[in-house]
Design a protein around this motif. Sequence first.
Motif, PDB file in Angstrom:
ATOM      1  N   ARG A 109     -21.830  -9.787 -44.615  1.00 18.20           N
ATOM      2  CA  ARG A 109     -22.969 -10.521 -45.163  1.00 18.20           C
ATOM      3  C   ARG A 109     -22.691 -12.020 -45.138  1.00 18.20           C
ATOM      4  O   ARG A 109     -23.581 -12.827 -44.882  1.00 18.20           O
ATOM      5  CB  ARG A 109     -23.252 -10.045 -46.589  1.00 18.20           C
ATOM      6  CG  ARG A 109     -23.587  -8.560 -46.661  1.00 18.20           C
ATOM      7  CD  ARG A 109     -24.371  -8.208 -47.906  1.00 18.20           C
ATOM      8  NE  ARG A 109     -23.661  -8.457 -49.140  1.00 18.20           N
ATOM      9  CZ  ARG A 109     -22.871  -7.583 -49.734  1.00 18.20           C
ATOM     10  NH1 ARG A 109     -22.625  -6.410 -49.165  1.00 18.20           N
ATOM     11  NH2 ARG A 109     -22.295  -7.874 -50.888  1.00 18.20           N
ATOM     12  N   GLU A 110     -21.448 -12.394 -45.376  1.00 14.35           N
ATOM     13  CA  GLU A 110     -21.069 -13.807 -45.318  1.00 14.35           C
ATOM     14  C   GLU A 110     -21.226 -14.350 -43.900  1.00 14.35           C
ATOM     15  O   GLU A 110     -21.625 -15.500 -43.700  1.00 14.35           O
ATOM     16  CB  GLU A 110     -19.627 -13.984 -45.785  1.00 14.35           C
ATOM     17  CG  GLU A 110     -19.162 -15.434 -45.838  1.00 14.35           C
ATOM     18  CD  GLU A 110     -17.693 -15.572 -46.174  1.00 14.35           C
ATOM     19  OE1 GLU A 110     -17.248 -16.715 -46.385  1.00 14.35           O
ATOM     20  OE2 GLU A 110     -16.985 -14.550 -46.197  1.00 14.35           O
ATOM     21  N   LEU A 111     -20.944 -13.503 -42.905  1.00 18.11           N
ATOM     22  CA  LEU A 111     -21.055 -13.943 -41.505  1.00 18.11           C
ATOM     23  C   LEU A 111     -22.475 -14.356 -41.147  1.00 18.11           C
ATOM     24  O   LEU A 111     -22.678 -15.204 -40.275  1.00 18.11           O
ATOM     25  CB  LEU A 111     -20.611 -12.821 -40.559  1.00 18.11           C
ATOM     26  CG  LEU A 111     -19.122 -12.462 -40.535  1.00 18.11           C
ATOM     27  CD1 LEU A 111     -18.885 -11.271 -39.624  1.00 18.11           C
ATOM     28  CD2 LEU A 111     -18.293 -13.656 -40.061  1.00 18.11           C
ATOM     29  N   THR A 112     -23.473 -13.771 -41.807  1.00 15.00           N
ATOM     30  CA  THR A 112     -24.857 -14.110 -41.466  1.00 15.00           C
ATOM     31  C   THR A 112     -25.194 -15.547 -41.808  1.00 15.00           C
ATOM     32  O   THR A 112     -26.196 -16.078 -41.351  1.00 15.00           O
ATOM     33  CB  THR A 112     -25.847 -13.167 -42.190  1.00 15.00           C
ATOM     34  OG1 THR A 112     -25.731 -13.377 -43.608  1.00 15.00           O
ATOM     35  CG2 THR A 112     -25.552 -11.723 -41.863  1.00 15.00           C
ATOM     36  N   GLY A 113     -24.360 -16.180 -42.632  1.00 12.99           N
ATOM     37  CA  GLY A 113     -24.589 -17.585 -42.972  1.00 12.99           C
ATOM     38  C   GLY A 113     -24.112 -18.536 -41.904  1.00 12.99           C
ATOM     39  O   GLY A 113     -24.328 -19.746 -42.010  1.00 12.99           O
ATOM     40  N   ILE A 114     -23.476 -18.026 -40.852  1.00 13.05           N
ATOM     41  CA  ILE A 114     -22.982 -18.892 -39.785  1.00 13.05           C
ATOM     42  C   ILE A 114     -24.117 -19.195 -38.810  1.00 13.05           C
ATOM     43  O   ILE A 114     -24.683 -18.276 -38.208  1.00 13.05           O
ATOM     44  CB  ILE A 114     -21.820 -18.234 -39.016  1.00 13.05           C
ATOM     45  CG1 ILE A 114     -20.650 -17.968 -39.960  1.00 13.05           C
ATOM     46  CG2 ILE A 114     -21.373 -19.091 -37.840  1.00 13.05           C
ATOM     47  CD1 ILE A 114     -19.533 -17.176 -39.332  1.00 13.05           C
ATOM     48  N   PRO A 115     -24.485 -20.462 -38.649  1.00 15.88           N
ATOM     49  CA  PRO A 115     -25.502 -20.802 -37.656  1.00 15.88           C
ATOM     50  C   PRO A 115     -25.093 -20.282 -36.279  1.00 15.88           C
ATOM     51  O   PRO A 115     -23.917 -20.292 -35.928  1.00 15.88           O
ATOM     52  CB  PRO A 115     -25.522 -22.337 -37.687  1.00 15.88           C
ATOM     53  CG  PRO A 115     -24.995 -22.693 -39.031  1.00 15.88           C
ATOM     54  CD  PRO A 115     -23.983 -21.644 -39.371  1.00 15.88           C
ATOM     55  N   ALA A 116     -26.045 -19.776 -35.522  1.00 20.39           N
ATOM     56  CA  ALA A 116     -25.862 -19.294 -34.147  1.00 20.39           C
ATOM     57  C   ALA A 116     -25.341 -17.863 -34.083  1.00 20.39           C
ATOM     58  O   ALA A 116     -25.147 -17.336 -32.993  1.00 20.39           O
ATOM     59  CB  ALA A 116     -24.935 -20.202 -33.339  1.00 20.39           C
ATOM     60  N   LEU A 117     -25.118 -17.201 -35.223  1.00 21.00           N
ATOM     61  CA  LEU A 117     -24.668 -15.810 -35.168  1.00 21.00           C
ATOM     62  C   LEU A 117     -25.840 -14.862 -35.418  1.00 21.00           C
ATOM     63  O   LEU A 117     -26.263 -14.142 -34.524  1.00 21.00           O
ATOM     64  CB  LEU A 117     -23.539 -15.553 -36.167  1.00 21.00           C
ATOM     65  CG  LEU A 117     -22.874 -14.171 -36.052  1.00 21.00           C
ATOM     66  CD1 LEU A 117     -22.258 -13.990 -34.672  1.00 21.00           C
ATOM     67  CD2 LEU A 117     -21.807 -13.982 -37.119  1.00 21.00           C
ATOM     68  N   GLY A 118     -26.356 -14.871 -36.612  1.00 27.98           N
ATOM     69  CA  GLY A 118     -27.501 -14.022 -36.902  1.00 27.98           C
ATOM     70  C   GLY A 118     -27.084 -12.635 -37.350  1.00 27.98           C
ATOM     71  O   GLY A 118     -25.966 -12.183 -37.086  1.00 27.98           O
ATOM     72  N   PRO A 119     -27.983 -11.905 -38.036  1.00 23.00           N
ATOM     73  CA  PRO A 119     -27.653 -10.617 -38.619  1.00 23.00           C
ATOM     74  C   PRO A 119     -27.209  -9.551 -37.620  1.00 23.00           C
ATOM     75  O   PRO A 119     -26.211  -8.869 -37.829  1.00 23.00           O
ATOM     76  CB  PRO A 119     -28.960 -10.202 -39.314  1.00 23.00           C
ATOM     77  CG  PRO A 119     -29.694 -11.477 -39.545  1.00 23.00           C
ATOM     78  CD  PRO A 119     -29.340 -12.346 -38.384  1.00 23.00           C
ATOM     79  N   LYS A 120     -27.945  -9.387 -36.520  1.00 21.78           N
ATOM     80  CA  LYS A 120     -27.631  -8.320 -35.576  1.00 21.78           C
ATOM     81  C   LYS A 120     -26.295  -8.551 -34.887  1.00 21.78           C
ATOM     82  O   LYS A 120     -25.501  -7.625 -34.706  1.00 21.78           O
ATOM     83  CB  LYS A 120     -28.753  -8.193 -34.544  1.00 21.78           C
ATOM     84  CG  LYS A 120     -30.065  -7.692 -35.136  1.00 21.78           C
ATOM     85  CD  LYS A 120     -31.139  -7.549 -34.082  1.00 21.78           C
ATOM     86  CE  LYS A 120     -32.438  -7.043 -34.698  1.00 21.78           C
ATOM     87  NZ  LYS A 120     -33.520  -6.936 -33.688  1.00 21.78           N
ATOM     88  N   ARG A 121     -26.033  -9.790 -34.517  1.00 20.96           N
ATOM     89  CA  ARG A 121     -24.772 -10.088 -33.850  1.00 20.96           C
ATOM     90  C   ARG A 121     -23.604 -10.002 -34.838  1.00 20.96           C
ATOM     91  O   ARG A 121     -22.487  -9.646 -34.458  1.00 20.96           O
ATOM     92  CB  ARG A 121     -24.847 -11.472 -33.196  1.00 20.96           C
ATOM     93  CG  ARG A 121     -25.607 -11.437 -31.863  1.00 20.96           C
ATOM     94  CD  ARG A 121     -26.252 -12.780 -31.531  1.00 20.96           C
ATOM     95  NE  ARG A 121     -25.305 -13.852 -31.371  1.00 20.96           N
ATOM     96  CZ  ARG A 121     -24.778 -14.259 -30.201  1.00 20.96           C
ATOM     97  NH1 ARG A 121     -25.088 -13.603 -29.089  1.00 20.96           N
ATOM     98  NH2 ARG A 121     -23.971 -15.284 -30.155  1.00 20.96           N
ATOM     99  N   ALA A 122     -23.859 -10.333 -36.116  1.00 17.58           N
ATOM    100  CA  ALA A 122     -22.814 -10.180 -37.131  1.00 17.58           C
ATOM    101  C   ALA A 122     -22.424  -8.714 -37.261  1.00 17.58           C
ATOM    102  O   ALA A 122     -21.238  -8.371 -37.363  1.00 17.58           O
ATOM    103  CB  ALA A 122     -23.301 -10.722 -38.468  1.00 17.58           C
ATOM    104  N   LEU A 123     -23.422  -7.824 -37.262  1.00 13.61           N
ATOM    105  CA  LEU A 123     -23.134  -6.396 -37.346  1.00 13.61           C
ATOM    106  C   LEU A 123     -22.412  -5.917 -36.090  1.00 13.61           C
ATOM    107  O   LEU A 123     -21.497  -5.084 -36.166  1.00 13.61           O
ATOM    108  CB  LEU A 123     -24.442  -5.621 -37.534  1.00 13.61           C
ATOM    109  CG  LEU A 123     -24.303  -4.111 -37.772  1.00 13.61           C
ATOM    110  CD1 LEU A 123     -23.482  -3.841 -39.030  1.00 13.61           C
ATOM    111  CD2 LEU A 123     -25.670  -3.451 -37.875  1.00 13.61           C
ATOM    112  N   LEU A 124     -22.774  -6.444 -34.934  1.00  8.73           N
ATOM    113  CA  LEU A 124     -22.143  -6.047 -33.676  1.00  8.73           C
ATOM    114  C   LEU A 124     -20.650  -6.382 -33.665  1.00  8.73           C
ATOM    115  O   LEU A 124     -19.822  -5.534 -33.309  1.00  8.73           O
ATOM    116  CB  LEU A 124     -22.845  -6.740 -32.501  1.00  8.73           C
ATOM    117  CG  LEU A 124     -22.241  -6.487 -31.111  1.00  8.73           C
ATOM    118  CD1 LEU A 124     -22.381  -5.017 -30.740  1.00  8.73           C
ATOM    119  CD2 LEU A 124     -22.912  -7.372 -30.061  1.00  8.73           C
TER     120      LEU A 124
END
Length: 588
Positions: A109-124
Amino acid sequence: MRPQRKRRCAPVAISFLGVGVNDDIAALLQEYADLLSITGGDAFKVRAYERAARAVGGHGQDVSQLDAKQLKAIPGVGASIADKVAEYLRTGKVEAVEQARAKIPAGVRELTGIPALGPKRALLVYEELGVDSVEALASAIDERRLRGLKGFGPKSEEKLLHGIELLRAATGRVPVDVATELAQSLVARLSEVDGCVRCAYAGSLRRRKETVGDLDILAAAEDSGPLMAAFAEHGSVAEVIGRGATKTSVRTTDGVQVDLRVVPPAAWGAALQYFTGSKEHNIRTREIAVRKKLKLSEYGLFHAKSGRRIKVETEEDVYARLGLPWIPPPLREDRGEVEAAQKDELPRLVTEDDLRGDLHTHTDLTDGLDSLETMVAAAKKRGYAYYAITDHAPDLRMQRMTKQKMLAQREQVAKLDAKTKGMKLLHGTELNIGPDGSVDWPGDFLAAFDVCVASVHSHFDQPKDEMTRRFIAAAENPHVHIIGHPTTRKAGKRPGVEADWDAVFAACARTDTALEVNAHPNRLDLPDDLILRAREHGVRFSVDSDSHSVPDLGNMRYGVGIAQRGWLTPDDVINTWPLQKLRRFLKR
């Protein structure tokens, strides 16, 4: 006005500003929207929870005091969301949120706060590589492990590293709206203490920066004891870090460090000037003091030879002793303000009182929370001479806009305008600037709008030259009056796009296309450094709220702050102009 809470994915905590339950529920609803987005939930459902989060966070009443019918009367809060709010108020948690949390590690969930990543790519990256934290992602990039995943390569690695830097830089920074409300609360309380002669906030907040690292409060009194006691006992304080006769430092329940300094009334002017900063500006003023055989510090202004204190009760006194007019705090960045002051060429900065209207606002016809009538009534209370409604055009498919809907709204606006005395209503639209620079509707349809704002809402990763051509094409469209939130940045969430800004600014100056200073605290776009560059090209500007609800209208002061940091005068800003002059600009 209640501040917009920063999006967060951790379990909620009590707000240090005391707005409490509403903000906690808003944060929980936003978290649920984030979790749904990560797990590939329905996009319309995600947007529904985001909209409800904004509505609850901005609601004027304590939602814990509302019954089910009153809850569902809040814009965007339907039966299902109202049930979740009631469940939280009853049990302190929401089972659906708990289940969603269990599916996704907190680090993801913290990763989704990174610009240019996004929720789907964070899960990937979590599912494929086990990356479950920001640090783990940085390591995976260093080890080039992301390159084996579809859609990841050297270019995306570069963007992700930049996004990680932005996230780290944002950690511990307080948005200007939250910092302002906390500072005003503290200043109001301390000003009531017996013996307090003066009290104000200083530092980067007084200079109107978009975020602050900590807060500086300054007070003047002969006896500091009562002030220090009242400060340490303030309801927002969680911990007293250090306490003395002249300085006390605390940490609030939300982790913000606040420093209170108490000085003798005779030293107030020098202390306020010093603690306002910036460091670079203070170096320049101290150099001038030395040349005049004076010594300037936070303790006061002194004769260098005798050490005798010179009475400077105000900042104006300090600057006058240095042979300068008072320099407004937003200019104090050593960007030419001292030289301008020496030549008596300081600009008369735009103020919120100069604004005659707002040219970028939304209603519940698209992604706004409040109705047309409600937004217009609130704008009229602000004393505006004109007010534009600019709901989204159809290229943002989530908004489901059609020509028929827009024409029906135009009829509504015309009828409401006939009833609204003293404020002219303008019917406009916010267009989407496509990847090739085109906009949503053809020219013959656009010609009937009073004002057209055009903004980039997608394809943020275009190469610099393509993005530049995209903006220039929009500026050259004869029906586009304003480029909205030009860099597209969102504080702590998304970096600005890359473009040859000087080429864009030259095109805007040539075509008489204004650039927006978007006042939302998460945007503040254009930023002040680009405002300065655009102004050199002769560009005009529009300071707009981009309001999606009534409370958002109050964000104008933050846009004005950034405009002041960019040296803008009322003449530079088209929505300070009388309606007749504005209409001539819009009909160019």
